[in-house]
Design a protein around this motif. Structure first.
Motif, PDB file in Angstrom:
ATOM      1  N   GLU A 247       0.823  -1.203   0.000  1.00  0.00           N
ATOM      2  CA  GLU A 247       0.000   0.000   0.000  1.00  0.00           C
ATOM      3  C   GLU A 247       0.862   1.260   0.000  1.00  0.00           C
ATOM      4  OE1 GLU A 247      -3.830  -1.817   2.468  1.00  0.00           O
ATOM      5  OE2 GLU A 247      -2.388  -0.500   3.460  1.00  0.00           O
ATOM      6  N   VAL A 248       1.931   1.217   0.744  1.00  0.00           N
ATOM      7  CA  VAL A 248       2.841   2.370   0.765  1.00  0.00           C
ATOM      8  C   VAL A 248       3.475   2.571  -0.603  1.00  0.00           C
ATOM      9  CG1 VAL A 248       4.988   3.264   1.732  1.00  0.00           C
ATOM     10  CG2 VAL A 248       3.298   2.216   3.226  1.00  0.00           C
ATOM     11  N   LEU A 249       3.892   1.487  -1.245  1.00  0.00           N
ATOM     12  CA  LEU A 249       4.494   1.597  -2.577  1.00  0.00           C
ATOM     13  C   LEU A 249       3.483   2.065  -3.609  1.00  0.00           C
ATOM     14  CD1 LEU A 249       6.788  -1.578  -2.681  1.00  0.00           C
ATOM     15  CD2 LEU A 249       7.483   0.812  -2.423  1.00  0.00           C
ATOM     16  N   GLN A 250       2.220   1.653  -3.462  1.00  0.00           N
ATOM     17  CA  GLN A 250       1.181   2.107  -4.379  1.00  0.00           C
ATOM     18  C   GLN A 250       0.983   3.620  -4.265  1.00  0.00           C
ATOM     19  OE1 GLN A 250      -0.510   0.269  -6.645  1.00  0.00           O
ATOM     20  NE2 GLN A 250      -1.666   2.077  -7.323  1.00  0.00           N
ATOM     21  N   ASN A 251       0.870   4.106  -3.046  1.00  0.00           N
ATOM     22  CA  ASN A 251       0.718   5.551  -2.842  1.00  0.00           C
ATOM     23  C   ASN A 251       1.962   6.310  -3.290  1.00  0.00           C
ATOM     24  OD1 ASN A 251      -1.809   5.104  -1.684  1.00  0.00           O
ATOM     25  ND2 ASN A 251      -0.953   4.890   0.383  1.00  0.00           N
ATOM     26  N   LEU A 252       3.117   5.717  -3.032  1.00  0.00           N
ATOM     27  CA  LEU A 252       4.371   6.360  -3.426  1.00  0.00           C
ATOM     28  C   LEU A 252       4.483   6.457  -4.940  1.00  0.00           C
ATOM     29  CD1 LEU A 252       6.997   7.504  -2.171  1.00  0.00           C
ATOM     30  CD2 LEU A 252       8.022   5.243  -2.509  1.00  0.00           C
ATOM     31  N   THR A 253       4.061   5.412  -5.653  1.00  0.00           N
ATOM     32  CA  THR A 253       4.118   5.423  -7.117  1.00  0.00           C
ATOM     33  C   THR A 253       3.180   6.477  -7.703  1.00  0.00           C
ATOM     34  OG1 THR A 253       4.677   3.065  -7.168  1.00  0.00           O
ATOM     35  CG2 THR A 253       3.779   4.027  -9.186  1.00  0.00           C
ATOM     36  N   GLU A 254       1.971   6.561  -7.170  1.00  0.00           N
ATOM     37  CA  GLU A 254       1.022   7.558  -7.668  1.00  0.00           C
ATOM     38  C   GLU A 254       1.535   8.978  -7.440  1.00  0.00           C
ATOM     39  OE1 GLU A 254      -2.657   6.752  -5.767  1.00  0.00           O
ATOM     40  OE2 GLU A 254      -2.981   4.833  -6.801  1.00  0.00           O
ATOM     41  N   PHE A 255       2.067   9.223  -6.260  1.00  0.00           N
ATOM     42  CA  PHE A 255       2.581  10.566  -5.974  1.00  0.00           C
ATOM     43  C   PHE A 255       3.822  10.872  -6.807  1.00  0.00           C
ATOM     44  CE2 PHE A 255       4.934  13.525  -3.043  1.00  0.00           C
ATOM     45  CZ  PHE A 255       4.126  14.616  -3.294  1.00  0.00           C
ATOM     46  N   GLN A 256       4.685   9.880  -6.975  1.00  0.00           N
ATOM     47  CA  GLN A 256       5.882  10.078  -7.796  1.00  0.00           C
ATOM     48  C   GLN A 256       5.510  10.395  -9.241  1.00  0.00           C
ATOM     49  OE1 GLN A 256       8.231   6.574  -8.319  1.00  0.00           O
ATOM     50  NE2 GLN A 256       9.944   7.638  -9.311  1.00  0.00           N
ATOM     51  N   PHE A 257       4.574   9.643  -9.791  1.00  0.00           N
ATOM     52  CA  PHE A 257       4.186   9.862 -11.189  1.00  0.00           C
ATOM     53  C   PHE A 257       3.575  11.247 -11.386  1.00  0.00           C
ATOM     54  CE2 PHE A 257       0.918   9.142 -14.612  1.00  0.00           C
ATOM     55  CZ  PHE A 257       1.825   9.266 -15.659  1.00  0.00           C
ATOM     56  N   SER A 258       2.716  11.679 -10.471  1.00  0.00           N
ATOM     57  CA  SER A 258       2.109  13.006 -10.612  1.00  0.00           C
ATOM     58  C   SER A 258       3.156  14.115 -10.507  1.00  0.00           C
ATOM     59  CB  SER A 258       1.023  13.198  -9.558  1.00  0.00           C
ATOM     60  OG  SER A 258       1.569  13.108  -8.252  1.00  0.00           O
ATOM     61  N   CYS A 259       4.131  13.941  -9.622  1.00  0.00           N
ATOM     62  CA  CYS A 259       5.191  14.955  -9.478  1.00  0.00           C
ATOM     63  C   CYS A 259       6.096  15.003 -10.705  1.00  0.00           C
ATOM     64  CB  CYS A 259       6.017  14.670  -8.231  1.00  0.00           C
ATOM     65  SG  CYS A 259       5.150  14.912  -6.675  1.00  0.00           S
ATOM     66  N   VAL A 260       6.482  13.821 -11.208  1.00  0.00           N
ATOM     67  CA  VAL A 260       7.356  13.766 -12.384  1.00  0.00           C
ATOM     68  C   VAL A 260       6.636  14.304 -13.612  1.00  0.00           C
ATOM     69  CG1 VAL A 260       8.603  12.220 -13.935  1.00  0.00           C
ATOM     70  CG2 VAL A 260       8.750  11.882 -11.470  1.00  0.00           C
ATOM     71  N   LEU A 261       5.356  13.954 -13.757  1.00  0.00           N
ATOM     72  CA  LEU A 261       4.590  14.435 -14.917  1.00  0.00           C
ATOM     73  C   LEU A 261       4.387  15.948 -14.848  1.00  0.00           C
ATOM     74  CD1 LEU A 261       3.115  13.540 -17.486  1.00  0.00           C
ATOM     75  CD2 LEU A 261       1.047  13.307 -16.112  1.00  0.00           C
ATOM     76  N   PHE A 262       4.140  16.473 -13.666  1.00  0.00           N
ATOM     77  CA  PHE A 262       3.973  17.918 -13.506  1.00  0.00           C
ATOM     78  C   PHE A 262       5.243  18.659 -13.912  1.00  0.00           C
ATOM     79  CE2 PHE A 262       4.064  21.664 -10.536  1.00  0.00           C
ATOM     80  CZ  PHE A 262       3.110  22.402 -11.208  1.00  0.00           C
ATOM     81  N   ASN A 263       6.377  18.162 -13.446  1.00  0.00           N
ATOM     82  CA  ASN A 263       7.641  18.789 -13.830  1.00  0.00           C
ATOM     83  C   ASN A 263       7.923  18.627 -15.318  1.00  0.00           C
ATOM     84  OD1 ASN A 263      10.909  17.974 -14.073  1.00  0.00           O
ATOM     85  ND2 ASN A 263      10.464  19.942 -13.126  1.00  0.00           N
ATOM     86  N   ALA A 264       7.594  17.457 -15.889  1.00  0.00           N
ATOM     87  CA  ALA A 264       7.859  17.216 -17.314  1.00  0.00           C
ATOM     88  C   ALA A 264       7.043  18.158 -18.193  1.00  0.00           C
ATOM     89  CB  ALA A 264       7.552  15.761 -17.655  1.00  0.00           C
ATOM     90  N   VAL A 265       5.775  18.364 -17.847  1.00  0.00           N
ATOM     91  CA  VAL A 265       4.929  19.254 -18.645  1.00  0.00           C
ATOM     92  C   VAL A 265       5.431  20.690 -18.563  1.00  0.00           C
ATOM     93  CG1 VAL A 265       2.605  20.205 -18.849  1.00  0.00           C
ATOM     94  CG2 VAL A 265       2.909  17.764 -18.472  1.00  0.00           C
ATOM     95  N   LEU A 266       5.836  21.129 -17.371  1.00  0.00           N
ATOM     96  CA  LEU A 266       6.356  22.485 -17.222  1.00  0.00           C
ATOM     97  C   LEU A 266       7.694  22.659 -17.944  1.00  0.00           C
ATOM     98  CD1 LEU A 266       5.524  23.332 -13.496  1.00  0.00           C
ATOM     99  CD2 LEU A 266       4.395  24.174 -15.547  1.00  0.00           C
ATOM    100  N   GLU A 267       8.571  21.656 -17.814  1.00  0.00           N
ATOM    101  CA  GLU A 267       9.867  21.729 -18.494  1.00  0.00           C
ATOM    102  C   GLU A 267       9.675  21.795 -20.011  1.00  0.00           C
ATOM    103  OE1 GLU A 267      12.925  21.876 -17.327  1.00  0.00           O
ATOM    104  OE2 GLU A 267      12.907  21.168 -15.265  1.00  0.00           O
ATOM    105  N   ASN A 268       8.777  20.970 -20.537  1.00  0.00           N
ATOM    106  CA  ASN A 268       8.559  20.968 -21.981  1.00  0.00           C
ATOM    107  C   ASN A 268       7.897  22.265 -22.442  1.00  0.00           C
ATOM    108  OD1 ASN A 268       8.725  18.801 -24.293  1.00  0.00           O
ATOM    109  ND2 ASN A 268       6.824  19.914 -24.623  1.00  0.00           N
TER     110      ASN A 268
END
Length: 322
Positions: A247-268
């Motif tokens: 459960e911790v890894l599931q929550n961690l993956t969701e939060f990681q993906f949203s953070c990485v995607l947010f930065n990727a969209v802004l960087e691009n």
């Protein structure tokens, strides 16, 4: 004496022939003059119209450069602040680019508008290269495309591999909540073992290299953690709150993906504005050089037409005198 008499007779003959057919001669002369004048005016008019169109294009490119520069100032600060969201995940889990899995989903971040150099083509090339690297027996590669320009290029030869396509993402200013909803939608509709996010990372107005960030699924993270290596450091942390490791890894993956995607969209998006500034600046300079060449051509054409008219006038006067 004989030559003078011959000249007088020749003049009388010319005058008598001109008086006998005045209308025909005048119509012939007027038609010839109008034909010559029309040909000359058309040549200079074409060059003048071309100069006007190039000047208008130059005004548009200068305005687009100024708009991109004004937008870049605000987006650059937001992009730099977003880098602190995903960097702790890299320190904790590593990059994960070398992890080999069966189901790879390549998320290509591109723009909805053009006139921004080759950043979209670069992202598409890197995405295709990733699918070739991770291809093999019993492996599956899919695309998730953000932006119309990336979709237009990938749909040509990878139409069946496109799992999801989203456009008009940067129509309005983005915030983390919007990207988190988008990331949750992707996680619900796409099956994956690893998400490979391809985007252009902004370094400066003229430098935005393509970058790949990897987000592993909770199952793969747990498997890699048990196998040791970089992800084995997760066992050093104590889990509180009664939640299991999955459960911790599931929550961690969701939060990681949203953070990485947010930065990727802004960087691009920041890279898009920088590339558009450079492209419009080059277009404005090219338009200025073209205007200089057209101005020189126009002056030469006009001078040539004036010189031709003067030669005709002098030749006609010499013929009447002689």
């Amino acid at each position: 004496m004989a030559m003078a008499a011959l000249r007088r007779e020749g003049r009388r003959f010319l005058l008598s022939s001109a008086s006998s057919t005045p209308i025909t001669a005048r119509s012939a002369i007027s038609s010839e003059e109008s034909c010559l004048f029309g040909a000359r005016s058309i040549s200079t008019q074409i060059v003048r119209n071309r100069m006007k169109s190039v000047r208008n294009i130059q005004k548009i490119t200068k305005a687009m450069k100024m708009v991109a520069a004004s937008k870049l100032r605000g987006v650059q600060t937001k992009t730099e602040n977003s880098r602190g969201l995903w960097q702790p995940f890299v320190a904790l889990l590593g990059d994960g680019l070398s992890v080999d899995v069966k189901k790879n989903v390549v998320i290509t971040v591109s723009s909805d508008k053009g006139l921004c150099g080759g950043i979209n083509s670069t992202s598409v090339k890197v995405s295709k290269a990733l699918t070739r690297v991770y291809s093999g027996p019993e492996k599956e590669n899919k695309y998730v495309i953000l932006g119309e320009k990336g979709k237009a290029q990938l749909v040509r030869d990878s139409k069946n591999s496109i799992e999801l396509s989203i456009s008009e993402l940067q129509k309005n200013p983005l915030n983390y909540t919007q990207v988190a909803v988008l990331a949750d939608d992707i996680l619900k509709n796409v099956e994956f073992d690893a998400l490979r996010i391809v985007f252009n990372k902004f370094h400066s107005v003229v430098s935005f290299p393509p970058t790949v960030s990897t987000v592993l699924s909770p199952e793969v993270v747990e498997k890699e953690s048990e196998a040791g290596g970089r992800l084995g450091d997760l066992d050093l942390y104590e889990i509180e709150g009664g939640e299991t490791k999955s459960e911790v890894l599931q929550n961690l993956t969701e939060f990681q993906f949203s953070c990485v995607l947010f930065n990727a969209v802004l960087e691009n998006g920041c890279s898009e504005l920088g590339a558009r500034m450079s492209a419009m600046d080059s277009s404005s300079k090219n338009a200025g050089e073209m205007l200089d060449r057209l101005t020189l051509t126009y002056n030469r054409t006009r001078q040539a037409s004036i010189t031709t008219e003067l030669i005709e006038i002098i030749s006609g006067a010499s013929a009447l005198e002689g």
